[in-house]
Design a protein around this motif. Structure first.
Motif, PDB file in Angstrom:
ATOM      1  N   SER A 217      17.568 -12.121  57.924  1.00  0.00           N
ATOM      2  CA  SER A 217      17.008 -10.865  57.422  1.00  0.00           C
ATOM      3  C   SER A 217      16.948  -9.874  58.586  1.00  0.00           C
ATOM      4  O   SER A 217      16.352 -10.187  59.629  1.00  0.00           O
ATOM      5  CB  SER A 217      15.607 -11.109  56.860  1.00  0.00           C
ATOM      6  OG  SER A 217      14.832  -9.931  56.901  1.00  0.00           O
ATOM      7  N   THR A 218      17.539  -8.706  58.391  1.00  0.00           N
ATOM      8  CA  THR A 218      17.478  -7.700  59.471  1.00  0.00           C
ATOM      9  C   THR A 218      16.034  -7.262  59.700  1.00  0.00           C
ATOM     10  O   THR A 218      15.678  -6.889  60.816  1.00  0.00           O
ATOM     11  CB  THR A 218      18.352  -6.470  59.141  1.00  0.00           C
ATOM     12  OG1 THR A 218      17.973  -5.947  57.859  1.00  0.00           O
ATOM     13  CG2 THR A 218      19.830  -6.820  59.134  1.00  0.00           C
ATOM     14  N   ASN A 219      15.195  -7.313  58.662  1.00  0.00           N
ATOM     15  CA  ASN A 219      13.782  -6.964  58.863  1.00  0.00           C
ATOM     16  C   ASN A 219      13.114  -7.958  59.818  1.00  0.00           C
ATOM     17  O   ASN A 219      12.347  -7.552  60.688  1.00  0.00           O
ATOM     18  CB  ASN A 219      13.029  -6.937  57.526  1.00  0.00           C
ATOM     19  CG  ASN A 219      12.797  -5.510  57.034  1.00  0.00           C
ATOM     20  OD1 ASN A 219      13.720  -4.698  57.074  1.00  0.00           O
ATOM     21  ND2 ASN A 219      11.595  -5.202  56.589  1.00  0.00           N
TER      22      ASN A 219
ATOM     23  N   GLN B  14      23.337 -10.836  54.571  1.00  0.00           N
ATOM     24  CA  GLN B  14      22.113 -11.558  54.952  1.00  0.00           C
ATOM     25  C   GLN B  14      22.017 -12.833  54.114  1.00  0.00           C
ATOM     26  O   GLN B  14      22.360 -12.822  52.926  1.00  0.00           O
ATOM     27  CB  GLN B  14      20.864 -10.721  54.661  1.00  0.00           C
ATOM     28  CG  GLN B  14      20.790  -9.399  55.404  1.00  0.00           C
ATOM     29  CD  GLN B  14      19.504  -8.633  55.082  1.00  0.00           C
ATOM     30  OE1 GLN B  14      18.677  -8.395  55.941  1.00  0.00           O
ATOM     31  NE2 GLN B  14      19.336  -8.257  53.828  1.00  0.00           N
TER      32      GLN B  14
ATOM     33  N   LYS C   3      15.035  -9.963  52.190  1.00  0.00           N
ATOM     34  CA  LYS C   3      13.695  -9.944  51.586  1.00  0.00           C
ATOM     35  C   LYS C   3      13.460  -8.669  50.781  1.00  0.00           C
ATOM     36  O   LYS C   3      13.817  -7.577  51.213  1.00  0.00           O
ATOM     37  CB  LYS C   3      12.632  -9.999  52.684  1.00  0.00           C
ATOM     38  CG  LYS C   3      12.718 -11.216  53.569  1.00  0.00           C
ATOM     39  CD  LYS C   3      11.506 -11.320  54.480  1.00  0.00           C
ATOM     40  CE  LYS C   3      11.394 -10.121  55.404  1.00  0.00           C
ATOM     41  NZ  LYS C   3      10.278 -10.241  56.362  1.00  0.00           N
ATOM     42  N   GLY C   4      12.836  -8.819  49.618  1.00  0.00           N
ATOM     43  CA  GLY C   4      12.311  -7.687  48.877  1.00  0.00           C
ATOM     44  C   GLY C   4      10.820  -7.594  49.139  1.00  0.00           C
ATOM     45  O   GLY C   4      10.314  -8.219  50.077  1.00  0.00           O
ATOM     46  N   ARG C   5      10.112  -6.867  48.309  1.00  0.00           N
ATOM     47  CA  ARG C   5       8.669  -6.774  48.468  1.00  0.00           C
ATOM     48  C   ARG C   5       8.007  -7.998  47.856  1.00  0.00           C
ATOM     49  O   ARG C   5       8.580  -8.666  46.997  1.00  0.00           O
ATOM     50  CB  ARG C   5       8.137  -5.524  47.755  1.00  0.00           C
ATOM     51  CG  ARG C   5       8.587  -4.224  48.407  1.00  0.00           C
ATOM     52  CD  ARG C   5       7.953  -3.044  47.686  1.00  0.00           C
ATOM     53  NE  ARG C   5       8.243  -3.073  46.273  1.00  0.00           N
ATOM     54  CZ  ARG C   5       7.384  -2.664  45.322  1.00  0.00           C
ATOM     55  NH1 ARG C   5       6.200  -2.227  45.649  1.00  0.00           N
ATOM     56  NH2 ARG C   5       7.742  -2.703  44.053  1.00  0.00           N
TER      57      ARG C   5
ATOM     58  N   ARG D  65       9.664 -11.313  47.060  1.00  0.00           N
ATOM     59  CA  ARG D  65      10.912 -11.338  46.280  1.00  0.00           C
ATOM     60  C   ARG D  65      12.096 -11.332  47.233  1.00  0.00           C
ATOM     61  O   ARG D  65      11.954 -11.079  48.420  1.00  0.00           O
ATOM     62  CB  ARG D  65      10.957 -10.124  45.350  1.00  0.00           C
ATOM     63  CG  ARG D  65       9.906 -10.200  44.249  1.00  0.00           C
ATOM     64  CD  ARG D  65      10.097  -9.122  43.216  1.00  0.00           C
ATOM     65  NE  ARG D  65       9.712  -7.824  43.708  1.00  0.00           N
ATOM     66  CZ  ARG D  65       8.660  -7.123  43.252  1.00  0.00           C
ATOM     67  NH1 ARG D  65       7.893  -7.611  42.293  1.00  0.00           N
ATOM     68  NH2 ARG D  65       8.379  -5.933  43.742  1.00  0.00           N
TER      69      ARG D  65
ATOM     70  N   TRP E 180      16.219 -10.224  48.258  1.00  0.00           N
ATOM     71  CA  TRP E 180      17.209  -9.158  48.137  1.00  0.00           C
ATOM     72  C   TRP E 180      18.598  -9.766  48.308  1.00  0.00           C
ATOM     73  O   TRP E 180      18.910 -10.299  49.371  1.00  0.00           O
ATOM     74  CB  TRP E 180      16.975  -8.072  49.201  1.00  0.00           C
ATOM     75  CG  TRP E 180      17.881  -6.901  49.021  1.00  0.00           C
ATOM     76  CD1 TRP E 180      18.984  -6.595  49.777  1.00  0.00           C
ATOM     77  CD2 TRP E 180      17.794  -5.876  48.014  1.00  0.00           C
ATOM     78  NE1 TRP E 180      19.572  -5.448  49.297  1.00  0.00           N
ATOM     79  CE2 TRP E 180      18.865  -4.988  48.214  1.00  0.00           C
ATOM     80  CE3 TRP E 180      16.905  -5.639  46.951  1.00  0.00           C
ATOM     81  CZ2 TRP E 180      19.078  -3.879  47.390  1.00  0.00           C
ATOM     82  CZ3 TRP E 180      17.119  -4.531  46.149  1.00  0.00           C
ATOM     83  CH2 TRP E 180      18.195  -3.675  46.373  1.00  0.00           C
ATOM     84  N   GLU E 181      19.382  -9.748  47.268  1.00  0.00           N
ATOM     85  CA  GLU E 181      20.743 -10.294  47.319  1.00  0.00           C
ATOM     86  C   GLU E 181      21.552  -9.470  48.312  1.00  0.00           C
ATOM     87  O   GLU E 181      21.633  -8.247  48.181  1.00  0.00           O
ATOM     88  CB  GLU E 181      21.397 -10.206  45.942  1.00  0.00           C
ATOM     89  CG  GLU E 181      20.792 -11.126  44.900  1.00  0.00           C
ATOM     90  CD  GLU E 181      20.977 -12.587  45.260  1.00  0.00           C
ATOM     91  OE1 GLU E 181      22.082 -12.956  45.736  1.00  0.00           O
ATOM     92  OE2 GLU E 181      20.019 -13.355  45.101  1.00  0.00           O
TER      93      GLU E 181
ATOM     94  N   LYS F  16      19.489  -0.365  39.988  1.00  0.00           N
ATOM     95  CA  LYS F  16      19.055  -0.270  41.375  1.00  0.00           C
ATOM     96  C   LYS F  16      20.239  -0.263  42.345  1.00  0.00           C
ATOM     97  O   LYS F  16      21.031  -1.204  42.380  1.00  0.00           O
ATOM     98  CB  LYS F  16      18.131  -1.458  41.678  1.00  0.00           C
ATOM     99  CG  LYS F  16      17.302  -1.295  42.914  1.00  0.00           C
ATOM    100  CD  LYS F  16      16.026  -2.103  42.782  1.00  0.00           C
ATOM    101  CE  LYS F  16      15.378  -2.336  44.127  1.00  0.00           C
ATOM    102  NZ  LYS F  16      14.058  -2.948  44.015  1.00  0.00           N
TER     103      LYS F  16
ATOM    104  N   GLY G  76      17.078  -0.576  47.872  1.00  0.00           N
ATOM    105  CA  GLY G  76      15.651  -0.872  47.947  1.00  0.00           C
ATOM    106  C   GLY G  76      15.171  -0.680  49.371  1.00  0.00           C
ATOM    107  O   GLY G  76      15.954  -0.828  50.325  1.00  0.00           O
TER     108      GLY G  76
ATOM    109  N   ASN H 244      23.621  -1.230  48.084  1.00  0.00           N
ATOM    110  CA  ASN H 244      24.821  -1.842  47.492  1.00  0.00           C
ATOM    111  C   ASN H 244      25.964  -0.839  47.574  1.00  0.00           C
ATOM    112  O   ASN H 244      25.868   0.241  47.006  1.00  0.00           O
ATOM    113  CB  ASN H 244      24.575  -2.187  46.028  1.00  0.00           C
ATOM    114  CG  ASN H 244      23.418  -3.156  45.855  1.00  0.00           C
ATOM    115  OD1 ASN H 244      23.233  -4.068  46.664  1.00  0.00           O
ATOM    116  ND2 ASN H 244      22.632  -2.963  44.809  1.00  0.00           N
TER     117      ASN H 244
END
Ligand code: BT5
Length: 316
Positions: free
Chosen positions: A90-92, A114, A118-120, A123, A125-126, A183, A186, A208
């Motif tokens: 994850s870049t985060n 990745q 990660k989402g929020r 969740r 993130w594809e 979407k 994000g 995307n």
């Protein structure tokens, strides 16, 4: 297909290493010819690893959202350090680790894919190849509560970049960028703060760009509207506009940017339901926009409710 493109396609299609012999056999050419094509692709900027026993592996193509692809396209001088590579968890997470080590504001981690995006709220993130995954380190001199509007300002930056590219996006509070109701991108903000002072913010953006084998039916892609925008270009344009929107937010605060946010908003004037993580309904009514603090305004029969958090569903 030209032989060079066929060699590239074989490398792209391979899971990991593929031997020169296998490519040669598949294409009916010699191993020496394969090696020559690999050399000329390297000269174009493709990173191709070769190992004696295993063969070749495509690490990245220059049009991917990797530092080599992006650095030359960036216009903003805000981005002092572009890090990252073909793939990461994850870049985060990478950017958070750098922020903790004291990395400067304007450091950004990018990746072409990745494995644990990660989402929020836990969740995911594809994040297949074909997208742009970016996490910027910001060090705004504000209180933690001000970060809500920073997220919206970053959304404005992403929207400006997409619109300049010809992609007619809308923003869905708090952090979604939509194209045709689906979407496209994000935004995930993570921070470290004391009670009244933010130490660092990592602003993650997943975008995307081109549809690949792993395209999600419920997602939108830049390539749905515009051809020829590579992940590297989409990332560079986005980072430039995010830097500009961040500078504006720091200078003026969110209030003067609110009108632009409303113009981009997919929600204002529509019937919405807002739920918390557990699915409990927090508000139901017509969205009347946001306030200067970035809270969502929902008109209910009892009056206006102001929400700082929540997931919004549009009523059909
Ligand atoms: C977000 O979360 O929208 C924030 C996504 C942030 C991703 C970036 S990529 C770079 C940086 N590094 C990271 O690890 N993360 C950031 P949320 O609102 O929770 O939305 C997640 C939901 O969107 C999922 O539960 C899916 O329903 C959907 N989704 C997952 N992947 C998607 C994709 N690629 N495109 C569209 N929708 C997706």
């Amino acid at each position: 297909m030209a032989t060079r493109d066929a060699v590239l396609a074989a490398l792209v299609g391979a899971e990991g290493f593929i031997s020169g012999e296998a490519i040669a056999r598949e294409l009916g050419i010699s191993r020496v010819a394969v090696a020559k094509h690999v050399e000329s692709m390297r000269a174009e900027g493709y990173a191709i690893e070769s190992r004696k026993a295993a063969g070749y592996k495509l690490l990245h193509a220059p049009h991917d959202a990797v530092p080599a692809g992006i650095a030359g396209l960036l216009g903003s001088e805000f981005w002092v350090n572009v890090q990252g590579g073909p793939t990461t968890g994850s870049t985060n997470d990478d950017a958070r680790a750098l922020a903790r080590q004291g990395a400067a504001e304007g450091t950004v981690v990018v990746a072409a894919s990745q494995s644990g995006g990660k989402g929020r709220l836990g969740r995911s993130w594809e994040s297949p190849v074909g997208g742009a995954y970016m996490s910027a380190i910001l060090r705004p001199a504000v209180a933690p509560a001000d970060i809500t509007t920073l997220g919206l300002a970053i959304g404005i930056g992403v929207a400006r970049a997409m619109r300049a590219t010809g992609v007619d996006v809308r923003l869905k509070w708090p952090n979604d960028v939509l194209l045709g109701g689906r979407k496209l991108a994000g935004i995930l903000l993570e921070m470290s703060a004391e009670t009244d002072r933010v130490e660092w913010v990592v602003a993650g953006i997943g975008l995307n760009v081109s549809r690949g084998d792993r395209a999600m039916p419920e997602a939108a892609y830049v390539s749905d509207t515009t051809d020829g925008v590579t992940p590297a270009l989409a990332a560079a344009r986005t980072l430039d506009e995010v830097a500009a929107a961040y500078a504006e937010w720091q200078r003026t605060g969110f209030a003067p940017m609110r009108a632009e946010y409303e113009r981009f908003s997919a929600l204002t004037g529509t019937a919405v339901t807002v739920r918390d993580v557990s699915g409990t309904v927090l508000a139901e009514g017509v969205c009347e926009g946001t306030d200067d603090d970035g809270r969502l305004l929902v008109r209910e029969t009892q009056g206006i409710r102001r929400l700082s958090v929540g997931d919004v569903t549009l009523k059909a």
